[in-house]
Scaffold this motif. Sequence first.
Motif, PDB file in Angstrom:
ATOM      1  N   SER A   5       0.892  -1.171   0.000  1.00  3.17           N
ATOM      2  CA  SER A   5       0.000   0.000   0.000  1.00  3.17           C
ATOM      3  C   SER A   5       0.920   1.209   0.000  1.00  3.17           C
ATOM      4  O   SER A   5       2.107   1.081   0.286  1.00  3.17           O
ATOM      5  CB  SER A   5      -0.916   0.005   1.232  1.00  3.17           C
ATOM      6  N   GLN A  55      -7.173   0.702  -4.330  1.00  7.02           N
ATOM      7  CA  GLN A  55      -7.700   1.420  -3.165  1.00  7.02           C
ATOM      8  C   GLN A  55      -7.884   2.892  -3.500  1.00  7.02           C
ATOM      9  O   GLN A  55      -7.108   3.464  -4.256  1.00  7.02           O
ATOM     10  CB  GLN A  55      -6.680   1.392  -2.013  1.00  7.02           C
ATOM     11  N   ASP A  81      -6.948   5.768  -1.631  1.00  6.42           N
ATOM     12  CA  ASP A  81      -6.054   5.917  -0.490  1.00  6.42           C
ATOM     13  C   ASP A  81      -5.939   7.403  -0.160  1.00  6.42           C
ATOM     14  O   ASP A  81      -5.752   8.216  -1.065  1.00  6.42           O
ATOM     15  CB  ASP A  81      -4.682   5.355  -0.906  1.00  6.42           C
ATOM     16  N   GLU A  92      -4.777  10.589   2.943  1.00  4.40           N
ATOM     17  CA  GLU A  92      -4.079  10.938   4.189  1.00  4.40           C
ATOM     18  C   GLU A  92      -4.167  12.438   4.382  1.00  4.40           C
ATOM     19  O   GLU A  92      -4.167  13.200   3.401  1.00  4.40           O
ATOM     20  CB  GLU A  92      -2.602  10.502   4.074  1.00  4.40           C
ATOM     21  N   GLY A 144     -10.344   0.909   5.732  1.00  7.59           N
ATOM     22  CA  GLY A 144      -9.700   0.845   7.049  1.00  7.59           C
ATOM     23  C   GLY A 144      -8.755   2.013   7.176  1.00  7.59           C
ATOM     24  O   GLY A 144      -8.038   2.344   6.233  1.00  7.59           O
ATOM     25  N   GLY A 145      -8.794   2.657   8.319  1.00  3.28           N
ATOM     26  CA  GLY A 145      -7.903   3.806   8.497  1.00  3.28           C
ATOM     27  C   GLY A 145      -7.563   3.998   9.955  1.00  3.28           C
ATOM     28  O   GLY A 145      -8.046   3.261  10.831  1.00  3.28           O
ATOM     29  N   SER A 146      -6.729   4.998  10.209  1.00  8.43           N
ATOM     30  CA  SER A 146      -6.337   5.261  11.595  1.00  8.43           C
ATOM     31  C   SER A 146      -5.676   6.625  11.715  1.00  8.43           C
ATOM     32  O   SER A 146      -5.258   7.212  10.720  1.00  8.43           O
ATOM     33  CB  SER A 146      -5.371   4.174  12.091  1.00  8.43           C
ATOM     34  N   GLY A 172      -5.288   8.842   8.189  1.00 11.73           N
ATOM     35  CA  GLY A 172      -5.821   8.583   6.852  1.00 11.73           C
ATOM     36  C   GLY A 172      -6.587   7.280   6.809  1.00 11.73           C
ATOM     37  O   GLY A 172      -6.784   6.603   7.829  1.00 11.73           O
ATOM     38  N   ILE A 173      -6.979   6.945   5.618  1.00  5.21           N
ATOM     39  CA  ILE A 173      -7.822   5.757   5.426  1.00  5.21           C
ATOM     40  C   ILE A 173      -7.642   5.282   3.985  1.00  5.21           C
ATOM     41  O   ILE A 173      -7.237   6.067   3.122  1.00  5.21           O
ATOM     42  CB  ILE A 173      -9.304   6.115   5.727  1.00  5.21           C
TER      43      ILE A 173
HETATM   44  N1  ASP Z   1      -2.598   1.510   4.294  1.00  2.00           N
HETATM   45  C1  ASP Z   1      -3.750   0.999   4.985  1.00  2.00           C
HETATM   46  C2  ASP Z   1      -4.245  -0.255   4.293  1.00  2.00           C
HETATM   47  O1  ASP Z   1      -3.906  -0.490   3.154  1.00  2.00           O
HETATM   48  C3  ASP Z   1      -4.871   1.968   5.059  1.00  2.00           C
HETATM   49  C4  ASP Z   1      -4.568   3.160   5.903  1.00  2.00           C
HETATM   50  O2  ASP Z   1      -4.303   3.007   7.107  1.00  2.00           O
HETATM   51  O3  ASP Z   1      -4.650   4.275   5.378  1.00  2.00           O
HETATM   52  O4  ASP Z   1      -5.019  -0.990   4.863  1.00  2.00           O
END
Ligand code: ASP
Length: 466
Positions: A196, A234, A236, A238, A364-366, A409-410
Motif C-alpha cells: 500500500s 484502493q 487511499d 491521508e 480501514g484507516g487510523s 488517513g484511510i
Molecule cells: N494503508 C492501509 C491499508 O492499506 C490503510 C490506511 O491506514 O490508510 O489498509
Amino acid sequence: MKRTLNIETISKIGEEVLLKGWVHSIRAHGKIIFIDLRDLTGITQIVFTPKMEEEYYNLVKEIKPEYIVEILGEVLERPDNMKNSEIPTGSIEIKAKSLKILSCAKTMPFPIDTNGYDIGEKTRLEYRYVDLRRERLKRNLKKRFETISLMRQILKEKGFIEIETPILTKSTPEGAREFVVPSRNFKGNFYALAQSPQQYKQLLISAGIEKYFQIARCFRDEDPRGDRQPEFTQLDLEMAFPEGKEEIMNLMEDIYIKVIKEIFPEKHITQIPFPKMTYKEAMEKYGGDKPDMRKDKNDPNELAFWFITDFPMFEWKEEYKRWGAVHHPFTLPQEENPENFKEGLENILAHQFDLVLNGFEIAGGSLRTHDIELLKTCFMVMGHDEKELEEKFKHYFDAFSYGIPPHGGIASGLDRFFAVALNEESIREVIAFPKTGDSKDLMMKSPSKITNEQLKELGLKVEENE
Ligand code: ASP
C-alpha cells in the motif's frame, strides 16, 4: 464519409450513414436478412434485401456473429407496429446499400449475449477479451470509471491532490507478505511491490502535502483465498492535522454518499449519518467485526454502511509467535504512555476505524503515531529490534525527525465496494482482467517460467521441485 455512431442514427432519418461495429446477431426472414450491429453506443438493426447490389447481398450471407463490418445505408423510420421500445434506436432501421468486412471472427468460445453467470469461470477468464464483450461486464467497468472520476472530483474540490507513489519499493515488515522483484543491476538485491502507499503517504505529509489521495494499486502475496486478488485498487488518502478520527470518517462518508446518489441512484442507504459501533460491541453482539447491518437482507438495493471503531492495537500472531499490529504498526495506540504497555498488550486499543458495507470491510484507516519514541516502542513490542528498524525504517524515522504533524488517513478497497454496489458476488466481476482465487492469470498464463538467460542476467537460480 465520416462514421456515424449507432445512437446518432435516430436523428438522421432519411440520411445516408456509414456505420461500423460488431455483428451482434443475424436473422433471415425468407430473403430478407437482418443484422443487429453493435457499437459502443448500443445496437442498430440493419436490413439487407435482394434488391441491393448482388455483390453485397452475397457477401452478407457469409457474415457470422462478431464479424466486424462497415455498412453504408439509409436511415428509415420503422412503421409504428415494427418499433422496438426496448432499445434506444428501436424507432429506426438502416436499409443497407453496401457492406465491407473489416475483420472475420472465429466462433465465440461461449455466448456473450447473456449475463454469463452460468458459464464456467475458468473459460471466461481464459478468454476474458471475449467475456468483456458482455453487456454486464461493460456496465460494471463503466460504473467503476464513473465512480472513480467522481471520487477524484470530490477530493479535488476538498483541496486534496493526487500523487503517484512508487510501486517498486523496499521490503519492510508493514504487515502483509510482499511480492519481490529481483534487481538486475544490483544482483542479490530485491525491490518489493508496494503493499500500500502507507509509508510514502506519511512521508508526503511530512513534506507538507497536507491533503493527499491516490487511486492506488496495491500488491499482497497472501495465501490464495477465494475472493482475493494479489493486486487490487484502493482509494487511499491521508491528511495532516485532522480534527480527530471523526474528520477522516466524515470525509469517507461524504464521498460514499455522493457516489451512491450520483452513480447508484437505485440504492438506498440504511442510515445516514453512517452509524458507529465499537469493535467490542460488534464482537459481543454480532460475533464479528464486519456485521451485516441491512434491515432487509433480501433487498438488493440496500446499502448498510457502518463504522467500526476502537479496535485492539495488537494481536498475537501464532504463526510468528509474536505480537503484531491489528491494522499496521503506524497506527496510534489509545494508550500513549509506553510505561503502561506492561499492563498487557491485549488491552490496548487503537485509533483505528473500519468502514463496513453489507458485511464486508470496504475501508480501514487510523490516526498515526507521530511521536518517534512511541512508534519505536510499538515496533519493539512486536519483536523488531533497533538494528532491524535502522535497516528497514531509517527513512521513516529520519523523516519524522525533521518534523511531522499529527496526521491520519484511510484507504478504501474499491473492488469490494463495486462488487457490493453492482450486486456481484465476486470482485472478479468488476475487474477487467482479474486473476483466479489462486492468483493465476489464465489468459496470459501467468505466473510463468522465464528463460535461463533471464535467470542468469538476474543472478538467480531456481530450485526445481522434485
Ligand atoms: N494503508 C492501509 C491499508 O492499506 C490503510 C490506511 O491506514 O490508510 O489498509
